[in-house]
Design an enzyme around this catalytic site. Structure first.
Site, PDB file in Angstrom:
ATOM      1  N   SER A 119      -9.929  -0.805   4.302  1.00  0.00           N
ATOM      2  CA  SER A 119      -9.136  -0.897   5.531  1.00  0.00           C
ATOM      3  C   SER A 119      -8.622   0.480   5.939  1.00  0.00           C
ATOM      4  O   SER A 119      -8.044   1.199   5.126  1.00  0.00           O
ATOM      5  CB  SER A 119      -7.939  -1.825   5.325  1.00  0.00           C
ATOM      6  OG  SER A 119      -8.409  -3.149   5.155  1.00  0.00           O
ATOM      7  N   ARG A 160       0.835  -1.223   0.000  1.00  0.00           N
ATOM      8  CA  ARG A 160       0.000   0.000   0.000  1.00  0.00           C
ATOM      9  C   ARG A 160       0.862   1.262   0.000  1.00  0.00           C
ATOM     10  O   ARG A 160       0.534   2.254   0.652  1.00  0.00           O
ATOM     11  CB  ARG A 160      -0.958   0.038   1.204  1.00  0.00           C
ATOM     12  CG  ARG A 160      -1.896  -1.101   1.300  1.00  0.00           C
ATOM     13  CD  ARG A 160      -2.797  -1.246   0.060  1.00  0.00           C
ATOM     14  NE  ARG A 160      -3.534  -2.470   0.197  1.00  0.00           N
ATOM     15  CZ  ARG A 160      -3.079  -3.650  -0.255  1.00  0.00           C
ATOM     16  NH1 ARG A 160      -1.941  -3.742  -0.898  1.00  0.00           N
ATOM     17  NH2 ARG A 160      -3.783  -4.743  -0.085  1.00  0.00           N
ATOM     18  N   GLU A 188      -3.821   3.522   6.458  1.00  0.00           N
ATOM     19  CA  GLU A 188      -3.783   3.172   5.032  1.00  0.00           C
ATOM     20  C   GLU A 188      -4.577   4.230   4.262  1.00  0.00           C
ATOM     21  O   GLU A 188      -4.158   4.680   3.196  1.00  0.00           O
ATOM     22  CB  GLU A 188      -4.393   1.781   4.797  1.00  0.00           C
ATOM     23  CG  GLU A 188      -4.475   1.460   3.311  1.00  0.00           C
ATOM     24  CD  GLU A 188      -5.022   0.073   3.001  1.00  0.00           C
ATOM     25  OE1 GLU A 188      -4.766  -0.865   3.775  1.00  0.00           O
ATOM     26  OE2 GLU A 188      -5.688  -0.063   1.960  1.00  0.00           O
TER      27      GLU A 188
HETATM   28  C1  LIG Z   1     -15.295  -1.553   0.135  1.00  0.00           C
HETATM   29  C2  LIG Z   1     -13.850  -1.236  -0.147  1.00  0.00           C
HETATM   30  C3  LIG Z   1     -12.952  -2.271  -0.323  1.00  0.00           C
HETATM   31  C4  LIG Z   1     -11.605  -1.999  -0.599  1.00  0.00           C
HETATM   32  N1  LIG Z   1     -10.752  -3.048  -0.767  1.00  0.00           N
HETATM   33  C5  LIG Z   1      -9.455  -2.809  -1.078  1.00  0.00           C
HETATM   34  C6  LIG Z   1      -8.545  -3.887  -1.315  1.00  0.00           C
HETATM   35  O1  LIG Z   1      -8.905  -5.053  -1.257  1.00  0.00           O
HETATM   36  N2  LIG Z   1      -7.259  -3.573  -1.623  1.00  0.00           N
HETATM   37  C7  LIG Z   1      -6.818  -2.282  -1.723  1.00  0.00           C
HETATM   38  O2  LIG Z   1      -5.638  -2.064  -2.026  1.00  0.00           O
HETATM   39  N3  LIG Z   1      -7.659  -1.246  -1.493  1.00  0.00           N
HETATM   40  C8  LIG Z   1      -8.960  -1.467  -1.176  1.00  0.00           C
HETATM   41  N4  LIG Z   1      -9.807  -0.414  -0.952  1.00  0.00           N
HETATM   42  C9  LIG Z   1      -9.294   0.965  -0.973  1.00  0.00           C
HETATM   43  C10 LIG Z   1      -9.415   1.659  -2.346  1.00  0.00           C
HETATM   44  O3  LIG Z   1     -10.390   1.024  -3.134  1.00  0.00           O
HETATM   45  C11 LIG Z   1      -8.086   1.673  -3.102  1.00  0.00           C
HETATM   46  O4  LIG Z   1      -7.075   2.287  -2.352  1.00  0.00           O
HETATM   47  C12 LIG Z   1      -8.218   2.385  -4.450  1.00  0.00           C
HETATM   48  O5  LIG Z   1      -7.120   2.042  -5.230  1.00  0.00           O
HETATM   49  C13 LIG Z   1      -8.316   3.908  -4.332  1.00  0.00           C
HETATM   50  O6  LIG Z   1      -8.630   4.438  -5.627  1.00  0.00           O
HETATM   51  P1  LIG Z   1      -9.380   5.849  -5.776  1.00  0.00           P
HETATM   52  O7  LIG Z   1      -9.433   6.201  -7.201  1.00  0.00           O
HETATM   53  O8  LIG Z   1     -10.685   5.806  -5.074  1.00  0.00           O
HETATM   54  O9  LIG Z   1      -8.351   6.792  -5.028  1.00  0.00           O
HETATM   55  P2  LIG Z   1      -8.641   7.976  -3.990  1.00  0.00           P
HETATM   56  O10 LIG Z   1      -9.222   7.409  -2.748  1.00  0.00           O
HETATM   57  O11 LIG Z   1      -9.388   9.053  -4.659  1.00  0.00           O
HETATM   58  O12 LIG Z   1      -7.155   8.469  -3.720  1.00  0.00           O
HETATM   59  C14 LIG Z   1      -6.215   7.624  -3.066  1.00  0.00           C
HETATM   60  C15 LIG Z   1      -4.831   8.289  -3.131  1.00  0.00           C
HETATM   61  O13 LIG Z   1      -4.379   8.331  -4.481  1.00  0.00           O
HETATM   62  C16 LIG Z   1      -4.101   9.666  -4.895  1.00  0.00           C
HETATM   63  N5  LIG Z   1      -4.521   9.767  -6.288  1.00  0.00           N
HETATM   64  C17 LIG Z   1      -5.691   9.347  -6.842  1.00  0.00           C
HETATM   65  N6  LIG Z   1      -5.689   9.539  -8.168  1.00  0.00           N
HETATM   66  C18 LIG Z   1      -4.489  10.118  -8.475  1.00  0.00           C
HETATM   67  C19 LIG Z   1      -3.876  10.566  -9.701  1.00  0.00           C
HETATM   68  N7  LIG Z   1      -4.472  10.441 -10.888  1.00  0.00           N
HETATM   69  N8  LIG Z   1      -2.642  11.103  -9.639  1.00  0.00           N
HETATM   70  C20 LIG Z   1      -2.009  11.233  -8.452  1.00  0.00           C
HETATM   71  N9  LIG Z   1      -2.530  10.837  -7.271  1.00  0.00           N
HETATM   72  C21 LIG Z   1      -3.754  10.273  -7.284  1.00  0.00           C
HETATM   73  C22 LIG Z   1      -4.908  10.555  -3.936  1.00  0.00           C
HETATM   74  O14 LIG Z   1      -4.278  11.803  -3.784  1.00  0.00           O
HETATM   75  C23 LIG Z   1      -4.839   9.736  -2.644  1.00  0.00           C
HETATM   76  O15 LIG Z   1      -3.615   9.964  -1.985  1.00  0.00           O
HETATM   77  C24 LIG Z   1     -11.158  -0.655  -0.676  1.00  0.00           C
HETATM   78  C25 LIG Z   1     -12.078   0.393  -0.518  1.00  0.00           C
HETATM   79  C26 LIG Z   1     -13.406   0.114  -0.254  1.00  0.00           C
HETATM   80  C27 LIG Z   1     -14.380   1.252  -0.101  1.00  0.00           C
END
Ligand SMILES: Cc1cc2nc3c(=O)[nH]c(=O)nc-3n(C[C@H](O)[C@H](O)[C@H](O)COP(=O)(O)OP(=O)(O)OC[C@H]3O[C@@H](n4cnc5c(N)ncnc54)[C@H](O)[C@@H]3O)c2cc1C
Length: 307
Positions: free
Chosen positions: A221, A172, A292
Site C-alpha cells: 500500500s 503503520r 505509508e
Molecule cells: C506485495 C506486498 C504486500 C505487502 N503487504 C503488507 C501488509 O499486508 N501489511 C504491512 O504492514 N505491510 C505490507 N507491505 C509492506 C512491507 O512488506 C512492510 O512494511 C515490511 O515490514 C517492510 O520490511 P522491509 O524489511 O522490506 O523494510 P524496508 O522497506 O527496507 O524499510 C522500511 C522502513 O523501516 C526502516 N528499517 C528497516 N530495517 C531497519 C532496521 N533494522 N533498523 C532501523 N530501521 C529499519 C527503513 O529505514 C524504512 O523506514 C507489503 C509490501 C509488498 C511489496
C-alpha cells in the site's frame, strides 16, 4: 577516507556505487555511495561509529519492500541487516530474532511450534527490522502486539534494550528514531491448537491473494488509510484513478492503493502517480493522503501537489 575505513573494518559486504533498484521490491532506485551488509553486530557498531564520526548521510534499510528510492545518485550509505543478522531461536513461547530474519520465517516457525498471534502476517514481505519500524500488520493483527523487548543501537553506538512501554506503536507507525538501528527483538506468543492457527492463516493468505496484485512489483500500500473505516484505495478508486499510467507505472486495477511497476518504471513515474492521487483526492474529498511507503532521495515538490 571513510569508504576505505569501512572496507578495512568490514568482513561483511560493502558494495560501492550500488544500484538500489537491486534491493527494492519496486525494482527502482539509483546508486548510493555504498550498500553495506555487516558481518555481525560488533562490525555493525564499528561501521555506524565510523559513519557518524564522518557526519555522513546514511539510511538503515531492510529488504526494501516498503521503499521508494529516487533514481538519481544518492550521496548516502545504506546499512542493512538483510541476509546478515539472522540469529533466531524459539524457546517455550518466546521467539528471539535478529533484525535481518525475514518476517516470513518468523511466521512459519511460530506456526510450526503451534504458537498463535502472527499467522495473519503470512505473506507480508520484509525483514523483522522493517516490520517493527513499520509496525507491519494485516487482518487486525500488528507485530507490536506480541513484542516483549527490542535491542537497538543508538546514535552513540551503544546497544540498549527497549520495552513496549518505551515505544509508541500505532497504525503503520512506530516511534523508533531514524538514527536508531533495530538489532533484534523478542516476542511472546500463545500455544494453541493447530486447527485454529491453520484457519487464521488460510483466511489471511486467501484474502491477500484475492485482493492484491501479487504478480507485479510493488511496495504494498502506497498511502495510509485516512482512518480505520476509510481506505485510501477506496478513495483512489472513487476518484476514477484505477488504471492510470505514468511510463511503466500504473495504479493497480486490482487494488487502487498498490502502484505497480510493469518492468521499466522510473522513480519519477511512481512519484507522479503519488502527486496525482494526492491532488485529486484533496480536490474531491478534502483529504491529503499520507504516505505509508518510505522514500529516499526526494524533495517535497516531487511528492506533494503545489509544494
Ligand atoms: C506485495 C506486498 C504486500 C505487502 N503487504 C503488507 C501488509 O499486508 N501489511 C504491512 O504492514 N505491510 C505490507 N507491505 C509492506 C512491507 O512488506 C512492510 O512494511 C515490511 O515490514 C517492510 O520490511 P522491509 O524489511 O522490506 O523494510 P524496508 O522497506 O527496507 O524499510 C522500511 C522502513 O523501516 C526502516 N528499517 C528497516 N530495517 C531497519 C532496521 N533494522 N533498523 C532501523 N530501521 C529499519 C527503513 O529505514 C524504512 O523506514 C507489503 C509490501 C509488498 C511489496
Amino acid at each position: 577516507m571513510l569508504l576505505s575505513d569501512i572496507k578495512n573494518t568490514a568482513k561483511g559486504t560493502v558494495l560501492e556505487n550500488e544500484l538500489m533498484s537491486k534491493h527494492t521490491s519496486y525494482g527502482i532506485g539509483g546508486k548510493v555511495l555504498a550498500y553495506i551488509r555487516p558481518y555481525d553486530r560488533y562490525e555493525l557498531i564499528k561501521i555506524i561509529n565510523l559513519i557518524n564520526e564522518d557526519n555522513s548521510e546514511f539510511y538503515f534499510v531492510g529488504s526494501g519492500s516498503n521503499l521508494l528510492v529516487n533514481d538519481k545518485k544518492i550521496n548516502a550509505y545504506i546499512i542493512t541487516p538483510a541476509k546478515a543478522l539472522k540469529s533466531f531461536s524459539v524457546k517455550n513461547n518466546v521467539i528471539m530474532a535478529e533484525s535481518g530474519v525475514m518476517l516470513g520465517k518468523i511466521v512459519k516457525e511460530a506456526i510450526k511450534h503451534s504458537l498463535t498471534g502472527l499467522e495473519s502476517l503470512v505473506g507480508v514481505p520484509g525483514t523483522l527490522g522493517g516490520a517493527l519500524m513499520m509496525n507491519a500488520g494485516a487482518w487486525g493483527e500488528e507485530i507490536s502486539n506480541y513484542l516483549v523487548s527490542v535491542e537497538v543501537i543508538s546514535y552513540n553506538g551503544k546497544i540498549k534494550t527497549l520495552y513496549p512501554s518505551d515505544i509508541e506503536f500505532n497504525y503503520r507507525y512506530s516511534s523508533f528514531k531514524s538514527n536508531e538501528f533495530i538489532l533484534s527483538a523478542k516476542f511472546k506468543l500463545t500455544k494453541t491448537n493447530d486447527e485454529e492457527i491453520k484457519s487464521k492463516k488460510l483466511i489471511a493468505s486467501r484474502g491477500r491473494k484475492s485482493s492484491q496484485p501479487l504478480k507485479f512489483r510493488s511496495a504494498g500500500s502506497v498511502f495510509k488509510n485516512p482512518h480505520s473505516r476509510l481506505a485510501a484505495g477506496l478513495l483512489i478508486d472513487k476518484a476514477g484513478l484505477k488504471g492510470t499510467k505514468r511510463g511503466d507505472a500504473e495504479i493497480s486495477e486490482h487494488h487502487a492503493n498498490f502502484f505497480i511497476n510493469h518492468g521499466y518504471a522510473k522513480a519519477a513515474d511512481i512519484a507522479s502517480l503519488i502527486k496525482l492521487s494526492r491532488k485529486t483526492i484533496y480536490e474531491k474529498f478534502g483529504i491529503m493522503l499520507e504516505l505509508e511507503i518510505k522514500t529516499i532521495g526526494f524533495n517535497n515538490s516531487e511528492l506533494y501537489p503545489n509544494a
